[in-house]
Design a protein around this motif. Sequence first.
Motif, PDB file in Angstrom:
ATOM      1  N   ARG A 106       0.818  -1.221   0.000  1.00 30.30           N
ATOM      2  CA  ARG A 106       0.000   0.000   0.000  1.00 30.30           C
ATOM      3  C   ARG A 106       0.846   1.262   0.000  1.00 30.30           C
ATOM      4  NH1 ARG A 106      -2.227  -2.356   4.584  1.00 30.30           N
ATOM      5  NH2 ARG A 106      -1.632  -0.491   5.750  1.00 30.30           N
ATOM      6  N   CYS A 107       2.147   1.111   0.129  1.00 25.00           N
ATOM      7  CA  CYS A 107       3.021   2.267   0.306  1.00 25.00           C
ATOM      8  C   CYS A 107       3.013   3.170  -0.928  1.00 25.00           C
ATOM      9  CB  CYS A 107       4.441   1.774   0.590  1.00 25.00           C
ATOM     10  SG  CYS A 107       5.666   3.083   0.658  1.00 25.00           S
ATOM     11  N   GLY A 108       2.927   4.486  -0.674  1.00 22.18           N
ATOM     12  CA  GLY A 108       3.012   5.455  -1.766  1.00 22.18           C
ATOM     13  C   GLY A 108       4.410   6.010  -1.940  1.00 22.18           C
ATOM     14  N   THR A 109       5.109   6.206  -0.823  1.00 21.93           N
ATOM     15  CA  THR A 109       6.466   6.758  -0.866  1.00 21.93           C
ATOM     16  C   THR A 109       7.371   5.983   0.077  1.00 21.93           C
ATOM     17  OG1 THR A 109       5.692   8.983  -1.399  1.00 21.93           O
ATOM     18  CG2 THR A 109       7.903   8.802  -0.475  1.00 21.93           C
ATOM     19  N   VAL A 110       8.496   5.542  -0.455  1.00 18.03           N
ATOM     20  CA  VAL A 110       9.528   4.889   0.349  1.00 18.03           C
ATOM     21  C   VAL A 110      10.600   5.918   0.684  1.00 18.03           C
ATOM     22  CG1 VAL A 110      11.336   3.126   0.388  1.00 18.03           C
ATOM     23  CG2 VAL A 110       9.128   2.627  -0.666  1.00 18.03           C
ATOM     24  N   VAL A 111      10.901   6.052   1.967  1.00 18.84           N
ATOM     25  CA  VAL A 111      11.988   6.912   2.413  1.00 18.84           C
ATOM     26  C   VAL A 111      13.140   5.985   2.799  1.00 18.84           C
ATOM     27  CG1 VAL A 111      12.719   8.694   4.042  1.00 18.84           C
ATOM     28  CG2 VAL A 111      10.318   8.572   3.292  1.00 18.84           C
ATOM     29  N   SER A 112      14.196   5.966   1.981  1.00 24.41           N
ATOM     30  CA  SER A 112      15.311   5.063   2.254  1.00 24.41           C
ATOM     31  C   SER A 112      16.436   5.826   2.936  1.00 24.41           C
ATOM     32  CB  SER A 112      15.815   4.406   0.965  1.00 24.41           C
ATOM     33  OG  SER A 112      16.426   5.346   0.105  1.00 24.41           O
ATOM     34  N   VAL A 113      17.038   5.176   3.934  1.00 20.50           N
ATOM     35  CA  VAL A 113      18.091   5.807   4.743  1.00 20.50           C
ATOM     36  C   VAL A 113      19.312   4.897   4.725  1.00 20.50           C
ATOM     37  CG1 VAL A 113      18.694   6.717   7.017  1.00 20.50           C
ATOM     38  CG2 VAL A 113      16.319   6.836   6.223  1.00 20.50           C
ATOM     39  N   GLY A 114      20.291   5.234   3.892  1.00 19.05           N
ATOM     40  CA  GLY A 114      21.519   4.449   3.825  1.00 19.05           C
ATOM     41  C   GLY A 114      21.334   3.054   3.282  1.00 19.05           C
ATOM     42  N   VAL A 115      20.477   2.899   2.267  1.00 21.34           N
ATOM     43  CA  VAL A 115      20.166   1.586   1.689  1.00 21.34           C
ATOM     44  C   VAL A 115      20.941   1.406   0.382  1.00 21.34           C
ATOM     45  CG1 VAL A 115      18.336   0.156   0.691  1.00 21.34           C
ATOM     46  CG2 VAL A 115      17.883   1.523   2.739  1.00 21.34           C
ATOM     47  N   ASP A 116      21.471   0.195   0.161  1.00 21.64           N
ATOM     48  CA  ASP A 116      22.209  -0.094  -1.070  1.00 21.64           C
ATOM     49  C   ASP A 116      21.307  -0.524  -2.211  1.00 21.64           C
ATOM     50  OD1 ASP A 116      24.951   0.416  -0.478  1.00 21.64           O
ATOM     51  OD2 ASP A 116      24.993  -1.357   0.787  1.00 21.64           O
ATOM     52  N   ASN A 117      20.450  -1.506  -1.963  1.00 21.48           N
ATOM     53  CA  ASN A 117      19.645  -2.106  -3.026  1.00 21.48           C
ATOM     54  C   ASN A 117      18.170  -1.823  -2.775  1.00 21.48           C
ATOM     55  OD1 ASN A 117      18.269  -3.854  -4.798  1.00 21.48           O
ATOM     56  ND2 ASN A 117      19.984  -5.281  -4.824  1.00 21.48           N
ATOM     57  N   HIS A 118      17.508  -1.214  -3.765  1.00 23.43           N
ATOM     58  CA  HIS A 118      16.110  -0.795  -3.587  1.00 23.43           C
ATOM     59  C   HIS A 118      15.115  -1.653  -4.357  1.00 23.43           C
ATOM     60  CE1 HIS A 118      18.451   2.795  -2.495  1.00 23.43           C
ATOM     61  NE2 HIS A 118      17.430   3.131  -1.749  1.00 23.43           N
ATOM     62  N   MET A 119      15.550  -2.765  -4.899  1.00 24.08           N
ATOM     63  CA  MET A 119      14.651  -3.581  -5.712  1.00 24.08           C
ATOM     64  C   MET A 119      13.390  -3.968  -4.950  1.00 24.08           C
ATOM     65  SD  MET A 119      15.337  -4.266  -8.902  1.00 24.08           S
ATOM     66  CE  MET A 119      14.489  -5.821  -9.125  1.00 24.08           C
ATOM     67  N   THR A 120      13.539  -4.543  -3.774  1.00 21.03           N
ATOM     68  CA  THR A 120      12.381  -4.991  -2.996  1.00 21.03           C
ATOM     69  C   THR A 120      11.513  -3.830  -2.560  1.00 21.03           C
ATOM     70  OG1 THR A 120      13.750  -6.811  -2.176  1.00 21.03           O
ATOM     71  CG2 THR A 120      11.681  -6.398  -1.028  1.00 21.03           C
ATOM     72  N   LEU A 121      12.116  -2.654  -2.421  1.00 19.78           N
ATOM     73  CA  LEU A 121      11.394  -1.497  -1.897  1.00 19.78           C
ATOM     74  C   LEU A 121      10.583  -0.767  -2.958  1.00 19.78           C
ATOM     75  CD1 LEU A 121      14.297  -0.022   0.277  1.00 19.78           C
ATOM     76  CD2 LEU A 121      12.346  -1.351   1.093  1.00 19.78           C
ATOM     77  N   LEU A 122      11.044  -0.766  -4.193  1.00 22.41           N
ATOM     78  CA  LEU A 122      10.477   0.154  -5.179  1.00 22.41           C
ATOM     79  C   LEU A 122       9.757  -0.494  -6.347  1.00 22.41           C
ATOM     80  CD1 LEU A 122      13.381   2.787  -5.458  1.00 22.41           C
ATOM     81  CD2 LEU A 122      11.300   2.924  -4.081  1.00 22.41           C
ATOM     82  N   VAL A 123      10.071  -1.744  -6.666  1.00 25.15           N
ATOM     83  CA  VAL A 123       9.563  -2.300  -7.922  1.00 25.15           C
ATOM     84  C   VAL A 123       8.460  -3.317  -7.692  1.00 25.15           C
ATOM     85  CG1 VAL A 123      11.836  -1.986  -8.960  1.00 25.15           C
ATOM     86  CG2 VAL A 123      11.205  -4.220  -8.056  1.00 25.15           C
ATOM     87  N   GLY A 124       7.689  -3.564  -8.753  1.00 23.45           N
ATOM     88  CA  GLY A 124       6.662  -4.594  -8.735  1.00 23.45           C
ATOM     89  C   GLY A 124       7.207  -5.899  -9.286  1.00 23.45           C
TER      90      GLY A 124
END
Length: 512
Positions: A314-332
């Motif tokens: 349901r997340c609309g915006t991910v706020v990442s703090v010192g993260v290397d890989n964003h695949m799981t966080l941002l993509v479908g």
Amino acid sequence: FALRVTKAHHTDYNAAREMETPSFEREDSLKENFVVEMSVAEYVVQCLVDCGVKHVFGGHGGAVVPLIDAVCANPGIEWVLMRNELNASITAAAYAKMRGLDGLGCCVGTSGPGSSHLTTGIIEAVQDRLPLLCITGLKKASSLGYSDFQDINQSEIFRAAGCTMSFTIAHKDQIIPLIRDCVATALTQSTAVHLAIPVDVQQAIIRAPSKKLCSSGAGQRVHNHLPCEEELVGLAQRFIEFMKNPDHEFVIAVGRRGIQASAQVIALAELLKAPVVTILDAKGAVPENHPACAGCIGIFGNPGLEIPTKLMERCGTVVSVGVDNHMTLLVGTDGLQIRRHVEFDVDSSLIETRFNAEATCVGPIRETLTRVVELIASKAAGIRREWPAELAEHKLATPGSYEVSASEVSAGFCHPGAVLMRLSTLLPARSVVCLDVGDVTLWAALALCLDKPEQRVLASLRLGTMGYSICGALAAGTLRPGASVVAIAGDGGVQVEYSRSRLIWLFVVGLC
């Protein structure tokens, strides 16, 4: 001024390095004369000391005897003999991860297979963005390329493993500029670098500068620049715009470089009413008994635990703090970006540019978040937001609330979740948990609750190296002597480590 440094003369050498800096009027005239005579091996070791390296991990061999002798002779550093070079490189990578930002690790291997065995740890460091210097020995420089024993092209092998800099030292005069450049690259790009040094070059005498290695602080130079106030004000305003929509949900994701900003992350979470998920090697960055903590996400390519996965849907915006890989966080599931992204990191070279971002804030994370929270709080009066229902009602399991159902426990067996829950209550502050690869990792992410100050997790995040837990425990023990260090491995990890090390002492602790 010249001083010949041998094993017995390190005290004199260090005293010379601490002499009063000459005045500006005399500096130019002293540049050529203010040197110290020492071997190449002794200079390399002193450069490691300048970088804050206190332990070197490696294996013995004829091609690295001068280097190991220099390590053992220098009072500022310690030689850690490993059963094999594979473990040495993995432990050195874990050592760099444990040291944190700008913390260099070092591993050493002899010629032939002694060097090729190091490549797994090199790949580990490259993929997990860790500064690591790998030093290997070679036969005498005059016999390179046509000898029939342990003569391999090391620099090409390490380049193939991902080292952006991998060089063979052909002459003693190369060592000063090349180790300077390698250290600068490792610290500023958070990656692995490699130097191969023939045994006769290690023994050669050079005239080395007596000052501290100039690139030893390279990482701090690029990681300590605060963004301008105008940029932070604009970022805060962007957050305010999103917050005005009560249906717009945030998730804060914390990676390893955000560990030191725990208080600031919690403050931002409470303003945004945003759950906090952590990458595996940042587990415990936010106390896992805190109401905002939702557990780990992105475990060895899997989505993660149930509650963070549902929150991400349901997340609309991910706020990442010192993260290397964003695949799981941002993509479908199709690999395309489906969520907005606001990112905080220490250096632009660490930004993952393959995804779009609403805003990118580069600078010391703790200080930057502190200011952004202040700006949001000053403008958010009157904006009402609610925590996600899953967190507010604790409908789903988190590390702070997980319970093992009696129906899950087979007669005569101990449930891994129950063991880890009990372990959570026994771990003191500053303890380090080193996780291996397998089902045990998933159970630890779910049931192990880290809620005390400075607790850490070490894991092979990207490569997934089996047997990592023992190597991580060795690294953690060298950096936190006296702290509780626990290696958690499944049967696969134990078998792999047994085959590497030939002997493992297994301590059975009754958790009852």
